[in-house]
Motif scaffolding. Structure first.
Motif, short mmCIF file in Angstrom:
data_model
loop_
_atom_site.label_atom_id
_atom_site.label_comp_id
_atom_site.label_asym_id
_atom_site.label_seq_id
_atom_site.Cartn_x
_atom_site.Cartn_y
_atom_site.Cartn_z
N ASP A 103 -15.81 -17.96 2.68
CA ASP A 103 -16.82 -18.69 3.43
C ASP A 103 -16.23 -19.57 4.53
OD1 ASP A 103 -18.84 -17.54 1.94
OD2 ASP A 103 -18.98 -19.21 0.53
N ASP A 104 -14.94 -19.89 4.43
CA ASP A 104 -14.27 -20.69 5.46
C ASP A 104 -13.68 -19.82 6.57
OD1 ASP A 104 -14.80 -23.12 4.15
OD2 ASP A 104 -13.02 -22.87 2.88
N GLY A 105 -13.85 -18.49 6.47
CA GLY A 105 -13.33 -17.59 7.48
C GLY A 105 -11.87 -17.23 7.32
N VAL A 106 -11.30 -17.51 6.15
CA VAL A 106 -9.91 -17.15 5.87
C VAL A 106 -9.88 -15.73 5.32
CG1 VAL A 106 -7.84 -17.68 4.52
CG2 VAL A 106 -9.24 -19.55 5.47
N TRP A 107 -9.10 -14.88 5.96
CA TRP A 107 -8.99 -13.48 5.56
C TRP A 107 -7.82 -13.29 4.60
CZ3 TRP A 107 -12.26 -9.56 6.95
CH2 TRP A 107 -13.22 -9.88 7.92
N THR A 108 -7.99 -12.38 3.65
CA THR A 108 -6.93 -11.99 2.73
C THR A 108 -6.81 -10.48 2.77
OG1 THR A 108 -7.45 -13.85 1.29
CG2 THR A 108 -6.12 -12.10 0.34
N PHE A 109 -5.60 -10.00 2.96
CA PHE A 109 -5.30 -8.57 2.95
C PHE A 109 -4.43 -8.32 1.72
CE2 PHE A 109 -5.14 -9.71 7.60
CZ PHE A 109 -6.45 -9.35 7.86
N THR A 110 -4.84 -7.38 0.87
CA THR A 110 -4.12 -7.15 -0.39
C THR A 110 -3.86 -5.67 -0.60
OG1 THR A 110 -5.26 -9.06 -1.32
CG2 THR A 110 -4.15 -7.60 -2.86
N GLY A 111 -2.61 -5.36 -0.87
CA GLY A 111 -2.19 -4.01 -1.23
C GLY A 111 -1.37 -4.06 -2.50
N GLU A 112 -0.80 -2.92 -2.88
CA GLU A 112 0.00 -2.88 -4.10
C GLU A 112 1.28 -3.69 -3.99
OE1 GLU A 112 0.72 0.93 -5.85
OE2 GLU A 112 -1.31 1.61 -5.43
N THR A 113 1.93 -3.65 -2.81
CA THR A 113 3.23 -4.31 -2.67
C THR A 113 3.25 -5.36 -1.56
OG1 THR A 113 4.03 -2.59 -1.17
CG2 THR A 113 4.46 -2.29 -3.53
N GLU A 114 2.14 -5.54 -0.84
CA GLU A 114 2.07 -6.52 0.23
C GLU A 114 0.73 -7.24 0.17
OE1 GLU A 114 1.98 -4.15 3.82
OE2 GLU A 114 4.01 -3.49 3.48
N ARG A 115 0.75 -8.50 0.62
CA ARG A 115 -0.50 -9.23 0.78
C ARG A 115 -0.29 -10.30 1.85
NH1 ARG A 115 -0.57 -12.24 -5.13
NH2 ARG A 115 1.04 -13.77 -4.68
N ALA A 116 -1.40 -10.69 2.47
CA ALA A 116 -1.31 -11.68 3.53
C ALA A 116 -2.55 -12.56 3.54
CB ALA A 116 -1.18 -10.99 4.88
N THR A 117 -2.36 -13.76 4.06
CA THR A 117 -3.47 -14.67 4.31
C THR A 117 -3.49 -14.93 5.81
OG1 THR A 117 -3.17 -15.70 2.15
CG2 THR A 117 -4.43 -16.95 3.80
N LEU A 118 -4.63 -14.65 6.43
CA LEU A 118 -4.79 -14.79 7.88
C LEU A 118 -5.79 -15.90 8.15
CD1 LEU A 118 -4.23 -13.50 10.76
CD2 LEU A 118 -6.36 -12.26 10.39
N VAL A 119 -5.36 -16.90 8.90
CA VAL A 119 -6.21 -18.03 9.27
C VAL A 119 -6.45 -17.97 10.77
CG1 VAL A 119 -6.46 -20.53 9.29
CG2 VAL A 119 -5.31 -19.40 7.35
N ILE A 120 -7.71 -17.93 11.15
CA ILE A 120 -8.09 -17.88 12.55
C ILE A 120 -8.49 -19.29 12.98
CG2 ILE A 120 -9.68 -16.85 14.23
CD1 ILE A 120 -9.89 -14.49 12.13
N ALA A 121 -7.90 -19.76 14.09
CA ALA A 121 -8.20 -21.10 14.57
C ALA A 121 -9.66 -21.21 14.97
CB ALA A 121 -7.31 -21.43 15.77
N GLU A 122 -10.16 -22.42 14.96
CA GLU A 122 -11.57 -22.67 15.28
C GLU A 122 -11.94 -22.15 16.67
OE1 GLU A 122 -14.24 -26.60 15.29
OE2 GLU A 122 -12.88 -26.44 13.56
N ASP A 123 -11.00 -22.22 17.63
CA ASP A 123 -11.29 -21.75 18.99
C ASP A 123 -11.20 -20.23 19.11
OD1 ASP A 123 -8.57 -21.15 19.04
OD2 ASP A 123 -8.09 -22.62 20.60
N ARG A 124 -10.78 -19.57 18.02
CA ARG A 124 -10.66 -18.10 17.95
C ARG A 124 -9.66 -17.52 18.94
NH1 ARG A 124 -16.39 -15.47 16.26
NH2 ARG A 124 -16.75 -16.82 14.49
N THR A 126 -6.16 -18.25 18.50
CA THR A 126 -4.90 -18.11 17.78
C THR A 126 -5.17 -17.80 16.32
OG1 THR A 126 -4.75 -20.47 17.32
CG2 THR A 126 -3.60 -19.69 19.30
N MET A 127 -4.21 -17.14 15.71
CA MET A 127 -4.27 -16.81 14.29
C MET A 127 -2.87 -16.99 13.72
SD MET A 127 -6.44 -13.19 14.23
CE MET A 127 -5.20 -12.17 15.03
N THR A 128 -2.80 -17.32 12.44
CA THR A 128 -1.52 -17.37 11.74
C THR A 128 -1.64 -16.53 10.47
OG1 THR A 128 -2.11 -19.39 10.56
CG2 THR A 128 -0.86 -19.64 12.62
N ALA A 129 -0.56 -15.89 10.12
CA ALA A 129 -0.55 -15.06 8.90
C ALA A 129 0.71 -15.34 8.11
CB ALA A 129 -0.63 -13.58 9.25
#
Length: 152
Positions: A103-124, A126-129
């Motif tokens: 609900d906060d717009g934080v994305w999670t990508f999940t696989g068997e051997t990799e996973r990531a958390t992607l945060v998109i800035a409010e201004d859309r 920039t992103m950090t992962a």
């Protein structure tokens, strides 16, 4: 059009935040046996006609090696409340993951051997992962940090 397709298209609109060309930069973190590795290039996200699949292209250099990836994201799966992801790279690798967004717009990508958390800035713009990976089947370790800046 079936009801399932209408739901998928509506839910897929949440992926619009990714659409565009992004300058990618970051590094794979050092380990006791591997040095830190620099990563730089571009990520591009665009819709395939119909609005069901988001095409993600990666063109980066990891140290001196060029890595190209094409990934298809979607369509939204209401049964799992995730977006299937299928990626293919220029080294012959194929990876399947699932994406979800809270609900906060934080994305999670999940696989068997990799996973990531992607945060998109409010201004859309920039992103950090933060990426993690597992090599032994159970112990996740910090793998890489990436920053993305929208260029178009």
């Amino acid at each position: 059009m079936t009801d399932k397709n209408r739901v998928s298209t509506s839910e897929n609109e949440r992926l619009n935040v990714l659409v565009g060309r992004w300058r990618s930069q970051g590094q794979a973190v050092a380990t006791p046996v591997e040095p830190s590795i620099q990563i730089a290039g571009f990520d591009t996200y665009e819709w395939l006609g119909g609005g069901f699949f988001l095409i993600h292209r990666v063109d980066v250099r990891i140290n001196d090696d060029r890595v190209e990836v094409i990934e298809m994201i979607g369509p939204y799966d209401p049964a799992t409340q995730t977006y299937p992801m299928r990626s293919f790279d220029n080294q012959g690798n194929f990876v399947t993951m699932r994406a979800s967004v809270n609900d906060d717009g934080v994305w999670t990508f999940t696989g068997e051997t990799e996973r990531a958390t992607l945060v998109i800035a409010e201004d859309r713009n920039t992103m950090t992962a933060r990426w993690e990976r597992v090599d032994n089947g159970s112990d996740w370790r910090h793998w890489m940090d990436m920053t993305f800046t929208k260029v178009s």
